[in-house]
Design a protein around this motif. Sequence first.
Motif, PDB file in Angstrom:
ATOM      1  N   THR A  25       0.760  -1.235   0.046  1.00  0.00           N
ATOM      2  CA  THR A  25       0.083  -0.133   0.073  1.00  0.00           C
ATOM      3  C   THR A  25       0.837   1.120   0.041  1.00  0.00           C
ATOM      4  OG1 THR A  25      -1.652   1.155   0.959  1.00  0.00           O
ATOM      5  CG2 THR A  25      -0.199   0.081   2.475  1.00  0.00           C
ATOM      6  N   HIS A  26       0.559   2.326  -0.037  1.00  0.00           N
ATOM      7  CA  HIS A  26       1.018   3.606   0.059  1.00  0.00           C
ATOM      8  C   HIS A  26       2.199   3.508   1.371  1.00  0.00           C
ATOM      9  CE1 HIS A  26       2.316   7.902   0.282  1.00  0.00           C
ATOM     10  NE2 HIS A  26       1.376   8.210  -0.638  1.00  0.00           N
ATOM     11  N   TRP A  27       3.494   3.882   0.971  1.00  0.00           N
ATOM     12  CA  TRP A  27       4.666   3.715   2.089  1.00  0.00           C
ATOM     13  C   TRP A  27       4.084   4.430   3.354  1.00  0.00           C
ATOM     14  CZ3 TRP A  27       6.491   8.369   3.717  1.00  0.00           C
ATOM     15  CH2 TRP A  27       6.551   9.503   2.894  1.00  0.00           C
ATOM     16  N   ALA A  28       3.477   5.745   3.081  1.00  0.00           N
ATOM     17  CA  ALA A  28       3.079   6.503   4.466  1.00  0.00           C
ATOM     18  C   ALA A  28       2.260   5.842   5.064  1.00  0.00           C
ATOM     19  CB  ALA A  28       2.660   7.867   4.009  1.00  0.00           C
ATOM     20  N   ASP A  29       1.381   4.775   4.674  1.00  0.00           N
ATOM     21  CA  ASP A  29       0.353   4.186   5.353  1.00  0.00           C
ATOM     22  C   ASP A  29       0.624   2.724   5.634  1.00  0.00           C
ATOM     23  OD1 ASP A  29      -2.974   3.013   5.238  1.00  0.00           O
ATOM     24  OD2 ASP A  29      -2.445   5.029   6.460  1.00  0.00           O
ATOM     25  N   ALA A  30       2.017   2.382   5.163  1.00  0.00           N
ATOM     26  CA  ALA A  30       2.101   0.766   5.459  1.00  0.00           C
ATOM     27  C   ALA A  30       2.245   0.200   6.770  1.00  0.00           C
ATOM     28  CB  ALA A  30       3.617   0.623   4.857  1.00  0.00           C
TER      29      ALA A  30
END
Length: 341
Positions: free
Chosen positions: A137-142
């Motif tokens: 998923t998006h790196w900021a949400d991983a």
Amino acid sequence: MANAGEFRPHRVAVLALDGLLPFELGIPHRIFGRPRDASGRYLYEVVTCSARPPGMVETDADFAVHTAHGPEVLATADTVIVPASYEAGPLYDEGRLTDELAAAFALIRPGTRLASICTGVYVLAAAGRLDGRPATTHWADAERFQRMFPKVRVDADVLFIDDGDVLTSAGVAAGVDLCLHMVRRDFGTAVANDVARHTVVPPHRDGGQAQYIHRPVPDPQLATTTAARAWALGRLHEPIQLRDMAAQESMSVRTFTRRFREETGVSPGQWLTQQRVERARQLLESTGLPMDQVARESGFGTAQSMRQHLQTALGVTPTAYRRTFRAGGGVERPEGAGAPR
């Protein structure tokens, strides 16, 4: 994917949830809406639906989207794609599906291919479709996603992951990479390249998410590895040493390797393998060259080496790949076949 007998386009159902991001919603329509066969017939049918009866779906922008179809479309889909959405509620706060969404997901037939764009992965995970499987998923949400779904093997370094019947992508534009990959997997490189060309995007982006994580802006006077990559692409059929690539930029091997990974998200060796796999695919699709010659011209040296690399990257042998895509069909991939990294 094309099958023998009466022609029927591959049906893609895009599940629109409240709080959806319009850009991500549009990606499947743009990518799957173009491919046609030699007779001009569309290879995909793309249908947008919601988890409730037809009507308005809220977005994160200052407009809503009207869906003409309800969840019954999911029962007819060959592929279901869940774009990103950011509606607060049980899904993103507690990691569970609402009763409405659970009922909609229950309509999906066994064997249907599932895919998510960015935080659409929450839906697949909450439905239990990712337990014990790799996903991104998006790196900021991983990190948050991993805490909420500890059974999922989260990889925040890649643009997308193909795990056979379930595919997940990183944030936002990585959905383009994922959808192009599915077109390439279904109908071959030539069809996917045509879509990419008309969408004005690269048919395959190098590297992973690491290159997009915030870092201090580098000195614009510092050299890049662009020239070395262009040099290597012109001689993939030759043995290429790391020191030779570094020499193109007048860098030490250590500096070049660090800079290369910063710019592409992968090592020089991984990048070379990716490019050689793509070259082999093009030759297998567009020529009748013997396997040994395809292997030499794509830089693998021997047919056995090429076979091993294509099996790892694509989940099929070179012979099976050629037989499928020179005939215009789609590849049947074994469960667990991964995306090129």
